[in-house]
Design a protein around this motif. Structure first.
Motif, PDB file in Angstrom:
ATOM      1  N   TYR A  75     -42.740  14.582   2.096  1.00  0.00           N
ATOM      2  CA  TYR A  75     -42.942  15.996   1.856  1.00  0.00           C
ATOM      3  C   TYR A  75     -43.137  16.449   3.127  1.00  0.00           C
ATOM      4  CZ  TYR A  75     -45.718  20.174   0.239  1.00  0.00           C
ATOM      5  OH  TYR A  75     -45.851  21.440  -0.160  1.00  0.00           O
TER       6      TYR A  75
ATOM      7  N   VAL B 152     -34.926  15.716  -5.342  1.00  0.00           N
ATOM      8  CA  VAL B 152     -35.065  16.584  -4.149  1.00  0.00           C
ATOM      9  C   VAL B 152     -35.133  18.172  -4.267  1.00  0.00           C
ATOM     10  CG1 VAL B 152     -34.091  17.271  -1.606  1.00  0.00           C
ATOM     11  CG2 VAL B 152     -33.399  15.119  -2.779  1.00  0.00           C
ATOM     12  N   TYR B 153     -36.275  18.758  -4.039  1.00  0.00           N
ATOM     13  CA  TYR B 153     -36.899  19.929  -4.253  1.00  0.00           C
ATOM     14  C   TYR B 153     -36.953  20.858  -2.734  1.00  0.00           C
ATOM     15  CZ  TYR B 153     -37.937  18.539  -8.714  1.00  0.00           C
ATOM     16  OH  TYR B 153     -37.886  17.727 -10.077  1.00  0.00           O
ATOM     17  N   ARG B 154     -36.728  22.136  -2.805  1.00  0.00           N
ATOM     18  CA  ARG B 154     -36.890  23.000  -1.768  1.00  0.00           C
ATOM     19  C   ARG B 154     -37.594  24.126  -2.216  1.00  0.00           C
ATOM     20  NH1 ARG B 154     -32.066  23.860   1.919  1.00  0.00           N
ATOM     21  NH2 ARG B 154     -31.432  23.080   0.073  1.00  0.00           N
TER      22      ARG B 154
ATOM     23  N   VAL C 130     -39.805  20.787   2.113  1.00  0.00           N
ATOM     24  CA  VAL C 130     -38.862  19.980   1.375  1.00  0.00           C
ATOM     25  C   VAL C 130     -39.520  18.700   0.540  1.00  0.00           C
ATOM     26  CG1 VAL C 130     -36.735  18.682   1.523  1.00  0.00           C
ATOM     27  CG2 VAL C 130     -36.961  20.709   2.622  1.00  0.00           C
TER      28      VAL C 130
ATOM     29  N   THR D 111     -38.774  15.406  -1.292  1.00  0.00           N
ATOM     30  CA  THR D 111     -38.145  14.367  -2.001  1.00  0.00           C
ATOM     31  C   THR D 111     -38.738  13.186  -2.724  1.00  0.00           C
ATOM     32  OG1 THR D 111     -36.551  14.640   0.146  1.00  0.00           O
ATOM     33  CG2 THR D 111     -36.326  12.624  -1.271  1.00  0.00           C
TER      34      THR D 111
ATOM     35  N   PHE E 102     -41.026  25.141  -6.079  1.00  0.00           N
ATOM     36  CA  PHE E 102     -39.973  24.219  -5.695  1.00  0.00           C
ATOM     37  C   PHE E 102     -38.856  24.100  -6.835  1.00  0.00           C
ATOM     38  CE2 PHE E 102     -43.562  22.285  -3.671  1.00  0.00           C
ATOM     39  CZ  PHE E 102     -43.073  21.904  -2.148  1.00  0.00           C
TER      40      PHE E 102
ATOM     41  N   THR F  92     -40.758  26.851   4.974  1.00  0.00           N
ATOM     42  CA  THR F  92     -39.959  26.197   4.019  1.00  0.00           C
ATOM     43  C   THR F  92     -40.529  24.689   3.850  1.00  0.00           C
ATOM     44  OG1 THR F  92     -38.041  27.204   4.792  1.00  0.00           O
ATOM     45  CG2 THR F  92     -37.441  25.304   3.496  1.00  0.00           C
TER      46      THR F  92
END
Length: 142
Positions: free
Chosen positions: A57, A32-34, A43, A45, A137, A41
């Motif tokens: 995404y 999981v990246y943010r 996110v 996954t 990310f 923002t």
């Protein structure tokens, strides 16, 4: 049934079985990246193995809505290339190319000139770069 017919039938069965075999889903690892850019923002996954990735995404635009959908593609070296198929701000479905560069345990979103090849979106050769990315990310723990 003669010998040649039996051999032909056996070859067809092997071909059908090998074409229908699927990748083992347990070979994939989930990350999981943010990322953020000003007040937006994103996110990401994704599930990754040695050759492919897929996942979700979502880009949240500050007070304007979001783009949300699926990503999928191939991995070559330190680059993930594929596409993002999403509903734009609650409107219609869109598909855009996606390129991510693994760098220092981060994923850098690539950008470039978008074209189409065989009716699929892609970056025009020679235009993809990772300078001034919209998102960088960082992995977050689940």
């Amino acid at each position: 049934m003669n010998k040649n017919s039996l051999l032909f039938l056996l070859l067809i069965m092997i071909l059908v079985i090998s074409c229908n075999s699927k990748e083992n889903k347990t070979d994939y690892k989930e990350f999981v990246y943010r990322a953020s850019n000003q007040k937006d923002t994103a996110v990401l996954t994704i599930k990754i193995n040695d050759k492919r990735f897929y996942g979700r995404y979502e880009i949240l635009y500050h007070q304007l809505g979001k783009d949300s959908g699926d990503v999928r593609g191939d991995i070559k070296g330190d680059t993930l290339r594929g596409d993002f198929h999403f509903i734009s701000n609650g409107g219609s479905w869109k598909r855009v190319p996606l390129a991510l560069l693994k760098k220092d345990k981060k994923l850098v979103l690539g950008n470039g000139v978008v074209g189409t090849y065989m009716n699929l979106p892609c970056f025009i050769q020679g235009t993809l770069n990772y300078k001034d990315p919209k998102f960088v990310f960082e992995e977050i723990k689940k």
